[in-house]
Design a protein around this motif. Structure first.
Motif, PDB file in Angstrom:
ATOM      1  N   TYR A 139      -1.431  -2.548  -4.177  1.00  0.00           N
ATOM      2  CA  TYR A 139      -0.767  -3.660  -5.200  1.00  0.00           C
ATOM      3  C   TYR A 139      -0.825  -5.185  -4.553  1.00  0.00           C
ATOM      4  N   ARG A 177      -5.325  -3.226  -9.411  1.00  0.00           N
ATOM      5  CA  ARG A 177      -4.784  -2.473  -8.100  1.00  0.00           C
ATOM      6  C   ARG A 177      -6.029  -2.079  -7.587  1.00  0.00           C
ATOM      7  N   VAL A 186       0.990  -1.208  -0.014  1.00  0.00           N
ATOM      8  CA  VAL A 186       0.098   0.121   0.094  1.00  0.00           C
ATOM      9  C   VAL A 186       1.070   1.144   0.026  1.00  0.00           C
ATOM     10  N   TRP A 234      -9.737   5.158  -0.334  1.00  0.00           N
ATOM     11  CA  TRP A 234     -10.552   6.427  -0.269  1.00  0.00           C
ATOM     12  C   TRP A 234     -11.138   6.743   0.998  1.00  0.00           C
ATOM     13  N   MET A 249      -9.498  -1.289  -9.557  1.00  0.00           N
ATOM     14  CA  MET A 249      -9.067  -0.553 -10.666  1.00  0.00           C
ATOM     15  C   MET A 249      -8.306  -1.586 -11.383  1.00  0.00           C
ATOM     16  N   TYR A 288      -0.967   7.949  -3.148  1.00  0.00           N
ATOM     17  CA  TYR A 288      -1.234   8.373  -4.541  1.00  0.00           C
ATOM     18  C   TYR A 288      -2.067   9.513  -4.589  1.00  0.00           C
ATOM     19  N   CYS A 332      -5.487   9.484  -2.409  1.00  0.00           N
ATOM     20  CA  CYS A 332      -5.918   8.346  -1.887  1.00  0.00           C
ATOM     21  C   CYS A 332      -4.844   7.248  -1.619  1.00  0.00           C
ATOM     22  N   GLN A 350      -7.801   1.207  -5.088  1.00  0.00           N
ATOM     23  CA  GLN A 350      -7.638   2.605  -4.340  1.00  0.00           C
ATOM     24  C   GLN A 350      -8.501   2.265  -3.048  1.00  0.00           C
ATOM     25  N   LEU A 403      -3.217   3.449  -3.123  1.00  0.00           N
ATOM     26  CA  LEU A 403      -3.011   2.702  -3.914  1.00  0.00           C
ATOM     27  C   LEU A 403      -2.699   1.223  -3.306  1.00  0.00           C
ATOM     28  N   TRP A 426       3.385  -5.512  -7.700  1.00  0.00           N
ATOM     29  CA  TRP A 426       4.334  -4.351  -6.753  1.00  0.00           C
ATOM     30  C   TRP A 426       5.877  -4.671  -7.332  1.00  0.00           C
ATOM     31  N   TRP A 437     -13.898  10.495  -1.816  1.00  0.00           N
ATOM     32  CA  TRP A 437     -14.194   9.404  -2.977  1.00  0.00           C
ATOM     33  C   TRP A 437     -15.684   9.975  -3.581  1.00  0.00           C
TER      34      TRP A 437
END
Length: 163
Positions: free
Chosen positions: A61, A129, A51, A133, A126, A54, A57, A131, A59, A66, A138
């Protein structure tokens, strides 16, 4: 017949995070992952997420994704200012978050502070990945994206996606 259904379901699992899920984060920074995301992560990624910071927020992975990103980053020259800034903000901001037996991750305080995560959070799938928020941020971002989507409908970007 059922083995084929199971097989195709498993092929769909790896790397495809979709939808939005609303959850709460506790005072220690633990938050339950959506059940669908837990299934993907435990089946395909050994319960490991990375984590990082970003755009207002966080991100998240899967670990393998990653590592691939870091390998690409490591090929770049830090003599380029964009590469150095990316490394300082994105790579250096990353934390390993293991999914516990209850399906939660512990988000470190510095990441919670950056993304303003206090109580209500939204997981946004996404593709490869996720997100994470603050709910209010958001909702503002989603409304803006909804308006901007009207502007990109029918444009070259959507054509490249096959629309």
């Amino acid at each position: 017949m059922w083995d084929k259904v199971g097989s195709s379901a498993m092929n769909d699992i790896k790397g495809n995070f979709r939808n939005r899920f609303y959850h709460t984060i506790d005072e220690k920074g633990r938050v339950s992952l959506p059940a669908r995301y837990r299934e993907i992560i435990s089946t395909s990624y050994d319960d490991q997420l990375i984590v990082t910071n970003y755009d207002s927020c966080l991100l998240a992975y899967p670990y393998d994704a990653w590592v691939t990103l870091e390998e690409k980053y490591n090929q770049l020259s830090i003599m380029q200012p964009e590469v150095e800034i990316f490394g300082q903000f994105f790579i250096a901001g990353a934390s390993e978050c293991t999914v516990d037996k209850l399906g939660r991750i512990l988000i470190p305080p510095n990441l919670r502070e950056y993304a303003n995560l206090k109580k209500n959070v939204v997981f946004v799938g996404m593709g490869s990945r996720i997100q994470i928020w603050d709910k209010q941020l958001w909702e503002e971002k989603f409304l803006a994206a909804k308006e901007q989507f009207r502007e990109i409908k029918g444009r070259e970007f959507l054509a490249k996606l096959g629309f």
